[in-house]
Design a protein around this motif. Structure first.
Motif, PDB file in Angstrom:
ATOM      1  N   VAL A 111       0.834  -1.199   0.000  1.00 42.09           N
ATOM      2  CA  VAL A 111       0.000   0.000   0.000  1.00 42.09           C
ATOM      3  C   VAL A 111       0.871   1.252   0.000  1.00 42.09           C
ATOM      4  CG1 VAL A 111      -1.755   1.299   1.268  1.00 42.09           C
ATOM      5  CG2 VAL A 111      -1.868  -1.200   1.167  1.00 42.09           C
ATOM      6  N   LEU A 112       1.899   1.264   0.825  1.00 41.61           N
ATOM      7  CA  LEU A 112       2.790   2.415   0.915  1.00 41.61           C
ATOM      8  C   LEU A 112       3.500   2.665  -0.408  1.00 41.61           C
ATOM      9  CD1 LEU A 112       4.319   4.604   2.495  1.00 41.61           C
ATOM     10  CD2 LEU A 112       5.955   2.834   3.170  1.00 41.61           C
ATOM     11  N   VAL A 113       4.089   1.617  -0.973  1.00 43.32           N
ATOM     12  CA  VAL A 113       4.851   1.775  -2.210  1.00 43.32           C
ATOM     13  C   VAL A 113       3.939   2.152  -3.371  1.00 43.32           C
ATOM     14  CG1 VAL A 113       6.376   0.609  -3.851  1.00 43.32           C
ATOM     15  CG2 VAL A 113       6.600   0.157  -1.396  1.00 43.32           C
ATOM     16  N   GLY A 114       2.780   1.488  -3.463  1.00 37.75           N
ATOM     17  CA  GLY A 114       1.846   1.819  -4.526  1.00 37.75           C
ATOM     18  C   GLY A 114       1.347   3.246  -4.430  1.00 37.75           C
ATOM     19  N   SER A 115       1.204   3.739  -3.208  1.00 36.42           N
ATOM     20  CA  SER A 115       0.733   5.108  -3.011  1.00 36.42           C
ATOM     21  C   SER A 115       1.788   6.123  -3.429  1.00 36.42           C
ATOM     22  CB  SER A 115       0.354   5.312  -1.542  1.00 36.42           C
ATOM     23  OG  SER A 115      -0.617   4.371  -1.151  1.00 36.42           O
ATOM     24  N   LEU A 116       2.989   5.971  -2.927  1.00 34.12           N
ATOM     25  CA  LEU A 116       4.058   6.906  -3.272  1.00 34.12           C
ATOM     26  C   LEU A 116       4.416   6.816  -4.754  1.00 34.12           C
ATOM     27  CD1 LEU A 116       6.420   6.475  -0.165  1.00 34.12           C
ATOM     28  CD2 LEU A 116       4.793   8.314  -0.630  1.00 34.12           C
ATOM     29  N   GLY A 117       4.305   5.612  -5.316  1.00 35.23           N
ATOM     30  CA  GLY A 117       4.644   5.434  -6.722  1.00 35.23           C
ATOM     31  C   GLY A 117       3.710   6.163  -7.657  1.00 35.23           C
ATOM     32  N   ARG A 118       2.516   6.520  -7.186  1.00 34.79           N
ATOM     33  CA  ARG A 118       1.578   7.240  -8.051  1.00 34.79           C
ATOM     34  C   ARG A 118       2.081   8.629  -8.414  1.00 34.79           C
ATOM     35  NH1 ARG A 118      -3.746   5.578  -4.539  1.00 34.79           N
ATOM     36  NH2 ARG A 118      -3.592   3.337  -4.960  1.00 34.79           N
ATOM     37  N   VAL A 119       2.914   9.208  -7.576  1.00 32.57           N
ATOM     38  CA  VAL A 119       3.407  10.556  -7.861  1.00 32.57           C
ATOM     39  C   VAL A 119       4.262  10.570  -9.125  1.00 32.57           C
ATOM     40  CG1 VAL A 119       4.722  12.506  -6.980  1.00 32.57           C
ATOM     41  CG2 VAL A 119       3.257  11.195  -5.425  1.00 32.57           C
ATOM     42  N   PRO A 120       5.358   9.785  -9.209  1.00 34.71           N
ATOM     43  CA  PRO A 120       6.123   9.782 -10.463  1.00 34.71           C
ATOM     44  C   PRO A 120       5.363   9.167 -11.633  1.00 34.71           C
ATOM     45  CG  PRO A 120       6.991   8.119  -8.954  1.00 34.71           C
ATOM     46  CD  PRO A 120       6.011   8.952  -8.180  1.00 34.71           C
ATOM     47  N   VAL A 121       4.552   8.142 -11.384  1.00 32.06           N
ATOM     48  CA  VAL A 121       3.808   7.511 -12.482  1.00 32.06           C
ATOM     49  C   VAL A 121       2.791   8.493 -13.071  1.00 32.06           C
ATOM     50  CG1 VAL A 121       2.102   5.723 -13.033  1.00 32.06           C
ATOM     51  CG2 VAL A 121       4.158   5.133 -11.751  1.00 32.06           C
ATOM     52  N   GLY A 123      -2.445  14.543 -14.467  1.00 33.87           N
ATOM     53  CA  GLY A 123      -1.660  13.391 -14.056  1.00 33.87           C
ATOM     54  C   GLY A 123      -0.824  13.668 -12.823  1.00 33.87           C
ATOM     55  N   SER A 124      -0.166  14.825 -12.798  1.00 36.40           N
ATOM     56  CA  SER A 124       0.684  15.173 -11.658  1.00 36.40           C
ATOM     57  C   SER A 124      -0.137  15.356 -10.391  1.00 36.40           C
ATOM     58  CB  SER A 124       1.471  16.450 -11.967  1.00 36.40           C
ATOM     59  OG  SER A 124       2.291  16.278 -13.101  1.00 36.40           O
ATOM     60  N   VAL A 125      -1.258  16.100 -10.500  1.00 34.51           N
ATOM     61  CA  VAL A 125      -2.110  16.314  -9.329  1.00 34.51           C
ATOM     62  C   VAL A 125      -2.730  14.993  -8.888  1.00 34.51           C
ATOM     63  CG1 VAL A 125      -4.202  17.464  -8.494  1.00 34.51           C
ATOM     64  CG2 VAL A 125      -2.557  18.724  -9.890  1.00 34.51           C
ATOM     65  N   THR A 126      -3.180  14.194  -9.864  1.00 34.15           N
ATOM     66  CA  THR A 126      -3.750  12.884  -9.540  1.00 34.15           C
ATOM     67  C   THR A 126      -2.739  12.023  -8.805  1.00 34.15           C
ATOM     68  OG1 THR A 126      -5.268  12.886 -11.423  1.00 34.15           O
ATOM     69  CG2 THR A 126      -4.676  10.751 -10.523  1.00 34.15           C
ATOM     70  N   GLY A 127      -1.487  12.081  -9.251  1.00 36.27           N
ATOM     71  CA  GLY A 127      -0.455  11.293  -8.586  1.00 36.27           C
ATOM     72  C   GLY A 127      -0.320  11.665  -7.122  1.00 36.27           C
ATOM     73  N   ILE A 128      -0.302  12.974  -6.857  1.00 33.88           N
ATOM     74  CA  ILE A 128      -0.151  13.428  -5.468  1.00 33.88           C
ATOM     75  C   ILE A 128      -1.385  13.086  -4.645  1.00 33.88           C
ATOM     76  CG2 ILE A 128       0.113  15.463  -3.994  1.00 33.88           C
ATOM     77  CD1 ILE A 128       1.746  16.743  -6.276  1.00 33.88           C
ATOM     78  N   VAL A 129      -2.571  13.398  -5.184  1.00 36.54           N
ATOM     79  CA  VAL A 129      -3.807  13.112  -4.451  1.00 36.54           C
ATOM     80  C   VAL A 129      -3.973  11.606  -4.252  1.00 36.54           C
ATOM     81  CG1 VAL A 129      -6.323  13.296  -4.509  1.00 36.54           C
ATOM     82  CG2 VAL A 129      -4.925  15.212  -5.276  1.00 36.54           C
ATOM     83  N   GLY A 130      -3.698  10.831  -5.303  1.00 34.61           N
ATOM     84  CA  GLY A 130      -3.792   9.381  -5.184  1.00 34.61           C
ATOM     85  C   GLY A 130      -2.795   8.818  -4.184  1.00 34.61           C
ATOM     86  N   ALA A 131      -1.595   9.419  -4.159  1.00 26.86           N
ATOM     87  CA  ALA A 131      -0.592   8.970  -3.190  1.00 26.86           C
ATOM     88  C   ALA A 131      -1.064   9.218  -1.763  1.00 26.86           C
ATOM     89  CB  ALA A 131       0.738   9.687  -3.438  1.00 26.86           C
ATOM     90  N   MET A 132      -1.640  10.392  -1.532  1.00 28.82           N
ATOM     91  CA  MET A 132      -2.130  10.698  -0.191  1.00 28.82           C
ATOM     92  C   MET A 132      -3.280   9.763   0.208  1.00 28.82           C
ATOM     93  SD  MET A 132      -0.107  12.984   0.906  1.00 28.82           S
ATOM     94  CE  MET A 132       1.143  12.203  -0.119  1.00 28.82           C
ATOM     95  N   GLY A 133      -4.110   9.406  -0.800  1.00 28.45           N
ATOM     96  CA  GLY A 133      -5.179   8.463  -0.523  1.00 28.45           C
ATOM     97  C   GLY A 133      -4.649   7.110  -0.117  1.00 28.45           C
TER      98      GLY A 133
END
Length: 416
Positions: free
Chosen positions: A58-68, A335-345
């Motif tokens: 969960v942690l890795v998938g969340s943080l990985g959303r930012v660069p992805v 994409g960038s905002v989604t990555g950050i928001v998705g990571a926080m989720g």
């Protein structure tokens, strides 16, 4: 592209492919949690160790959303969807030799987190294909891909009991087939804006938008709650209500299924009522239900009803929050905002399993954890209603909170 205000056939095709890819990779992302109890039979983990095991992906998938997410802005979903799906096959297959070693499972779980990053690929793809009037519902339909958690909770233990390697082999084959299909059927919207600035610059620009962090907080409660329940509910039901691993997994799958159904409902409501109002109502409901569950009611019927209604509230929240994201975010930065928001989720889903495990180990009770959920949900309810209702509106009225003002440039690109 669209015909007038109606989505085109290409839009629906890309939505279907994105939802399928999201579903499969989320299933892969959640392979460890439904089997944690089975792994514990020979690994003999403590409650905290088991919580860490299910939380690492969960942690890795969340943080990985930012660069992805930022890479999706640059290279497009046509490349990123098949690439990430194909790479996820590697840790899925590595679970076979790793299942007898706790350290190996932690390492493989780290790389399995890659499957949780596809959320940041699908959101900008769907957002670009659908007109504003249909965007909330379309994003809600895409969000149904989180039903991969429900599918994993239901099918993974049953496949595992038919063969220790079977769930991993089935998932690897499914991901391989999808990667091939996505390479041919996923298309980026013609004429999409391709950012020329470096990844770090784009992430910094997205990070400077205050709404990015306001939405991140709300999504951390809504989607984070879904992820937390998805990975820890089987353990909670097995430990507190003495259910078998299979029965606990089945009930957890039911919880996840309800969140899947209510996510597009949240998006649909957000197209008709302001998404901040929908979010506030849903989180207020979750706050009340968490208090009820904190008093450890009987599983049937009170706890079952309470947990299913909580799932409905969290699912509605996750759909309405991303309808708000699409309303206020410039298209080239989605994409960038989604990555950050998705990571926080996702990070919102990382902490609760660790807290629940630690609280249970110390107090032999889960009540404190549910009261904390109630506090967070109530705070989100108040903030969504009090601060986010003016997001995306024309900043012409004096006295409107500066935090929610959206420039004409942002508003125009978000709609287009």
């Amino acid at each position: 592209m669209t015909t007038g205000d109606r989505p085109s056939a290409a839009a629906w095709r890309n939505l279907a492919m994105a939802t399928l890819g999201f579903t499969l990779t989320f299933w892969a992302w959640n392979l460890i949690a439904p089997l944690a109890a089975d792994f514990d039979d020979h690994l003999h983990m403590t409650a905290s160790a088991q919580s860490l095991l299910v939380a690492v992906p969960v942690l890795v998938g969340s943080l990985g959303r930012v660069p992805v997410g930022a890479l999706t802005d640059r290279y497009g979903a046509r490349l990123m969807f098949p690439l990430i799906s194909a790479l996820t096959i590697i840790p899925v297959l590595l679970l076979i030799p790793a299942s007898t070693s706790y350290p190996a499972l932690i390492v493989v779980g780290f790389f399995l987190g890659l499957g949780g990053t596809t959320f940041a690929i699908g959101i900008p793809l769907v957002n670009s294909w659908f007109p504003p009037a249909h965007r909330g519902a379309a994003l809600g339909i895409f969000g149904m891909g989180m039903g991969g958690v429900a599918l994993s909770g239901f099918f993974t233990p049953r496949l595992y009991h038919r063969g220790d390697h079977l769930p991993f082999l089935v998932m690897a084959i499914a991901l391989a087939v999808y990667a091939v299909l996505a390479a041919f059927l996923v298309n980026d919207r013609p004429g999409r804006t391709i950012p020329a600035s470096p990844l770090t610059t784009r992430l910094a620009q997205a990070g400077r938008l205050r709404v990015t962090w306001e939405l991140s907080a709300l999504y951390a409660i809504g989607f984070g709650g879904i992820v937390a329940f998805g990975v820890y509910l089987p353990t909670y039901l097995k430990t507190w209500y003495a259910l078998s691993p299979t029965d606990a997994g089945t009930r957890a799958a039911g919880f996840a299924l309800v969140t899947v159904v209510f996510r597009p409902i949240g998006g649909w409501l957000a197209d008709r009522v302001h998404p901040a109002v929908v979010t506030a109502c849903a989180l207020g409901t979750v706050a009340v239900l968490a208090i009820v569950q904190a008093f450890d009611p009987a599983l049937v019927p009170t706890a079952t009803i309470c947990l299913l209604l909580t799932a409905a509230g969290l699912g509605t929240t996750s759909g309405s929050v991303f309808a708000l994201v699409s309303r206020v975010t410039p298209q080239p930065q989605v994409g960038s905002v989604t990555g950050i928001v998705g990571a926080m989720g996702g990070l919102g889903g990382f902490v609760p399993p660790l807290v629940m495990g630690a609280v249970y180990s110390a107090k032999n009770s889960y009540s404190i954890g549910f009261m904390l959920l109630s506090d967070l949900a109530l705070a989100g309810c108040v903030y969504a209603y009090g601060r986010m209702r003016t997001a995306g509106t024309t900043p012409a009225e004096p006295g409107r909170p500066a935090a929610t003002r959206i420039t004409s440039r942002e508003r125009g690109t978000a709609d287009g």
